[in-house]
Design a protein around this motif. Structure first.
Motif, PDB file in Angstrom:
ATOM      1  N   GLU A  46      52.558  31.833  22.015  1.00 35.65           N
ATOM      2  CA  GLU A  46      51.859  32.351  23.181  1.00 35.65           C
ATOM      3  C   GLU A  46      52.750  33.333  23.931  1.00 35.65           C
ATOM      4  OE1 GLU A  46      48.734  31.680  24.253  1.00 35.65           O
ATOM      5  OE2 GLU A  46      48.352  30.496  22.467  1.00 35.65           O
ATOM      6  N   SER A  47      52.171  33.997  24.953  1.00 36.42           N
ATOM      7  CA  SER A  47      52.965  34.993  25.665  1.00 36.42           C
ATOM      8  C   SER A  47      53.723  34.397  26.856  1.00 36.42           C
ATOM      9  CB  SER A  47      52.070  36.136  26.137  1.00 36.42           C
ATOM     10  OG  SER A  47      51.028  35.624  26.931  1.00 36.42           O
ATOM     11  N   THR A  48      53.259  33.282  27.411  1.00 38.57           N
ATOM     12  CA  THR A  48      54.012  32.663  28.509  1.00 38.57           C
ATOM     13  C   THR A  48      54.201  31.173  28.226  1.00 38.57           C
ATOM     14  OG1 THR A  48      52.116  31.993  29.849  1.00 38.57           O
ATOM     15  CG2 THR A  48      52.907  34.229  30.169  1.00 38.57           C
ATOM     16  N   GLU A  50      53.614  28.764  30.287  1.00 35.72           N
ATOM     17  CA  GLU A  50      52.483  28.000  30.828  1.00 35.72           C
ATOM     18  C   GLU A  50      51.379  27.917  29.777  1.00 35.72           C
ATOM     19  OE1 GLU A  50      54.217  30.222  32.468  1.00 35.72           O
ATOM     20  OE2 GLU A  50      55.023  29.021  34.101  1.00 35.72           O
ATOM     21  N   LYS A  51      51.146  29.037  29.095  1.00 35.15           N
ATOM     22  CA  LYS A  51      50.131  29.041  28.040  1.00 35.15           C
ATOM     23  C   LYS A  51      50.547  28.133  26.894  1.00 35.15           C
ATOM     24  CE  LYS A  51      48.044  33.541  28.847  1.00 35.15           C
ATOM     25  NZ  LYS A  51      48.289  34.973  28.595  1.00 35.15           N
ATOM     26  N   CYS A  54      49.827  24.576  27.828  1.00 41.84           N
ATOM     27  CA  CYS A  54      48.392  24.322  27.749  1.00 41.84           C
ATOM     28  C   CYS A  54      47.960  24.144  26.292  1.00 41.84           C
ATOM     29  CB  CYS A  54      47.677  25.494  28.401  1.00 41.84           C
ATOM     30  SG  CYS A  54      45.920  25.355  28.370  1.00 41.84           S
ATOM     31  N   LYS A  55      48.517  24.991  25.415  1.00 46.67           N
ATOM     32  CA  LYS A  55      48.148  24.918  24.000  1.00 46.67           C
ATOM     33  C   LYS A  55      48.623  23.610  23.377  1.00 46.67           C
ATOM     34  CE  LYS A  55      48.574  27.602  19.725  1.00 46.67           C
ATOM     35  NZ  LYS A  55      49.176  28.803  19.139  1.00 46.67           N
ATOM     36  N   SER A  89      47.647  23.297  33.483  1.00 49.70           N
ATOM     37  CA  SER A  89      47.656  23.103  32.035  1.00 49.70           C
ATOM     38  C   SER A  89      46.519  22.189  31.616  1.00 49.70           C
ATOM     39  CB  SER A  89      48.967  22.478  31.572  1.00 49.70           C
ATOM     40  OG  SER A  89      50.016  23.337  31.846  1.00 49.70           O
ATOM     41  N   PHE A  92      43.089  23.873  32.220  1.00 49.51           N
ATOM     42  CA  PHE A  92      42.844  24.961  31.280  1.00 49.51           C
ATOM     43  C   PHE A  92      42.632  24.421  29.868  1.00 49.51           C
ATOM     44  CE2 PHE A  92      44.763  28.810  33.689  1.00 49.51           C
ATOM     45  CZ  PHE A  92      44.089  28.410  34.832  1.00 49.51           C
ATOM     46  N   SER A 140      58.518  25.935  31.878  1.00 45.69           N
ATOM     47  CA  SER A 140      57.602  26.106  33.007  1.00 45.69           C
ATOM     48  C   SER A 140      57.984  25.184  34.156  1.00 45.69           C
ATOM     49  CB  SER A 140      56.159  25.863  32.571  1.00 45.69           C
ATOM     50  OG  SER A 140      55.991  24.540  32.133  1.00 45.69           O
TER      51      SER A 140
ATOM     52  N   THR C 113      55.997  37.757  34.274  1.00 47.44           N
ATOM     53  CA  THR C 113      54.701  37.323  33.739  1.00 47.44           C
ATOM     54  C   THR C 113      53.641  37.262  34.831  1.00 47.44           C
ATOM     55  OG1 THR C 113      55.358  35.020  34.054  1.00 47.44           O
ATOM     56  CG2 THR C 113      55.667  35.937  31.871  1.00 47.44           C
TER      57      THR C 113
END
Lengths: 331, 127, 149
Positions: A46-48, A50-51, A54-55, A89, A92, A140, C113
């Motif tokens: 992912e790009s961040t 946080e993402k 969540c994933k 997280s 989402f 994060s 970000t």
């Protein structure tokens, strides 16, 4: 049925399936061989961060559902939470699913609170199957609670390391699986610890309080359990919780295990072990429940602990209130 | 020639001892008080300003060179020195002198930080 | 057992916690801080010497030296090296001007970000802003005191 702060589940809700995902640092520890997915790259494509968190949570939930042989439509509700502000997280992750979502926040004890809430609803017969899941990510959490990652600062030896990982389990009204026999709802304890680097010392009183409440309410003693599992007290907090319960006449030193202490190789002069919502979630949903299902442990008291602070409260000089919820697991 | 090399060596030795000594004091304070990095930086900068204003820091700079100017107290020295020089020229320069003297450092920090943010991403740690 | 039992018990607990603290390794910390801090100052001295040979003097010499050091601090932060040095050296890498550069660059990289304006630019001085604020304020005070006496 309720006695004291403990609820007893007469219909015995079960943990039917469970799954865990852990990061690259966690992979090298004891849980590496038990987690379903281990990441080589903490970004998880992912790009961040946080993402990525969540994933991880989404995949842990999907895996837990899949491993139990369920379909998405079989699930009635999902209980989840995490450490980030407004539990993003978990929320989402929940938007990827059709079933309802109930957000839970009790910091690092989110895993035991969501298992407890799910078991209550299942026991009452309102729902048949619920998912309880949580996760955290080192990068994060570091950015929200401490400093930017690249800032060159030292870590005091009392500090702990936020676990990168997520774990989830499915709680059902089935007739087989790991039984949830009772759960003790924790009280918020605050002994006045203000040092945000010393979470173990802040959380230990909450864990001790919940343990003793549970022993009193259920009439059990520490010897009745194969394992008394805390979430993320670390090496220092574990020593304190043993002292606190010993003072009151309960000797848990024989079978107490701390998830944070076993997840990494702890060097006490540098750090005390793992922390974060993901710590207890990953260890419980991989190593502990696998061993339980294999028959190695018959009865476990699982009490994750959480520090209910925010950067605002610690900035204003408040002490750290902590909480711990316990669930009694039997197989 | 030999004398010159000895002088250079001595300058390095002095820079090492004084610069290291300032860091050592900071480390001792951190060990005993749990002050965070941000607070240490501010206190040492303020110490630099005060020591310069009362005339103690200038001899240290003359003695140790980079050993006294490279630590953050040297930044305070720069600010206070600029203000003191400005005060000789008039009221306006007394007020603006400090930041004017420190403009090189602040500009460099902003520009380079911006460039680094363009190029790099933060990466997670393993230990 | 809860914190409601009053201040006294809390203090007992806090004192007890203090006895359980892992020992701080004073000698190792201090030696690392002294060594690394001294080394960074020597690098500064070296840059100064080179610039002196190049013909710079006075304010220009001092300014250029710190600009180069700040560049090194920013660059090592970007490469992800400076936080490793910092973890080992403690104050040895915080106190030199490179530590200031690190405290500006690390939030800039971290928060990009959240966007370039409200993320990278606005949060660039989350740590180092205090230095600028107190530096400018105390500098003005010193200037005024010297002007009026």
């Amino acid at each position: 049925m309720k006695k004291g702060n403990t609820v007893f589940f007469k219909n015995k809700p079960r943990i039917s399936s469970f799954a865990a995902i852990c990061g690259s640092k966690e992979k090298e520890g004891v849980i590496g061989g038990y987690a379903d997915v281990t990441l080589d790259d903490d970004m998880y494509g992912e790009s961040t961060y946080e993402k990525a968190e969540c994933k991880m949570l989404t995949n842990a939930v999907s895996l837990a559902i899949e491993k139990g042989g369920f379909k998405e439509r079989d699930i009635d509700v999902m209980f989840s939470g995490d450490l980030l502000n407004q539990i993003i997280s978990a929320s989402f992750a929940a938007r990827d699913y059709d079933f309802p979502f109930l957000g839970v926040y009790s910091a690092c004890s989110t895993m035991s609170e969501s298992i407890m809430l799910a078991a209550m609803l299942v026991n009452a017969g309102y729902i048949g199957r619920a998912v309880a899941a949580t996760g955290s990510h080192f990068a994060s959490a570091e950015r929200q609670y401490r400093y930017p990652l690249e800032l060159g600062c030292t870590r005091p030896p009392q500090s702990q390391w936020t676990v990168t990982g997520a774990g989830g389990c499915v709680i059902t009204d089935a007739k087989e699986g790991i039984k949830i026999t009772s759960a003790t709802m924790g009280r918020v304890c605050d002994y006045g610890v203000t040092d945000v680097n010393n979470m173990g010392a802040a959380m230990a009183p909450a864990a001790a309080d919940t343990f003793m409440q549970h022993f009193r309410d259920t009439g059990s003693s520490p010897e009745d359990y194969d394992m008394i599992l805390t979430g993320d007290l670390g090496a220092l907090g574990s020593r304190i919780v043993k002292d606190l319960t010993w003072e009151k006449g309960y000797d848990i030193s024989e079978n107490h295990v701390d998830c944070g202490e076993i997840i990494y190789k702890v060097i006490e002069t540098e750090f005390q072990g793992g922390s974060g919502a993901g710590c207890s979630a990953v260890v419980l949903n991989s190593y502990v429940l696998s061993k339980m299902r294999a028959g190695l442990y018959k009865r476990i008291l699982f009490a994750a602990t959480g520090a209910l602070l925010s950067t605002v409260s610690s900035g204003q000089g408040e002490s750290i209130p902590c909480i711990s919820h316990a669930v009694d697991l039997e197989y | 020639m030999g004398q010159e090399i000895l002088d250079i060596f001595l300058a390095f030795l002095k820079a090492f001892a004084v610069g290291g000594g300032i860091c050592l004091i900071a480390q001792i304070i951190i060990n005993f008080t749990d002050l965070t990095a941000g607070k240490i930086l501010v206190y040492f900068m303020l110490a630099g300003v005060v020591l310069t204003a009362i005339g103690v820091y200038q001899p240290l700079v003359d003695f140790a060179g980079a050993g006294a100017t490279v630590p953050i107290s040297g930044f305070g020295y720069l600010l206070a020195n600029g203000a003191m020089k400005g005060a000789e020229r008039g009221f306006f320069y007394a007020v603006t002198g400090s930041l004017a003297a420190a403009s090189a450092g602040v500009t460099a920090a902003v520009v380079f930080a911006f460039l680094m943010a363009l190029i790099f991403k933060s990466r997670t740690k393993r230990n | 057992m809860t914190g409601k039992t009053g201040e006294n018990y809390n203090n007992n607990y806090l004192n007890y916690v203090k006895t359980q603290d892992p020992p701080t390794r004073h000698f190792k910390n201090c030696a690392a801080a002294f060594g690394v801090g001294g080394l960074i100052c020597c690098i500064g001295q070296f840059i100064r010497l080179m610039l002196e040979y190049a013909g710079l003097t006075g304010d220009e010499l001092a300014g250029t030296t710190s600009v180069i050091l700040i560049f090194l601090g920013c660059f090592l932060t970007g490469l992800g090296v400076y936080d490793r040095i910092g973890r080992y050296a403690g104050a040895g890498s915080i106190v030199p001007i490179t530590g200031f550069a690190n405290s500006v660059t690390s939030p800039a990289i971290e928060f990009k970000t959240e966007g370039w304006i409200y993320g990278m630019a606005a949060k660039m001085f989350t740590v180092a802003g205090a230095i600028i604020v107190f530096g400018v304020f105390s500098g003005v005070l010193v200037g005024l005191v010297y002007y009026f006496i």
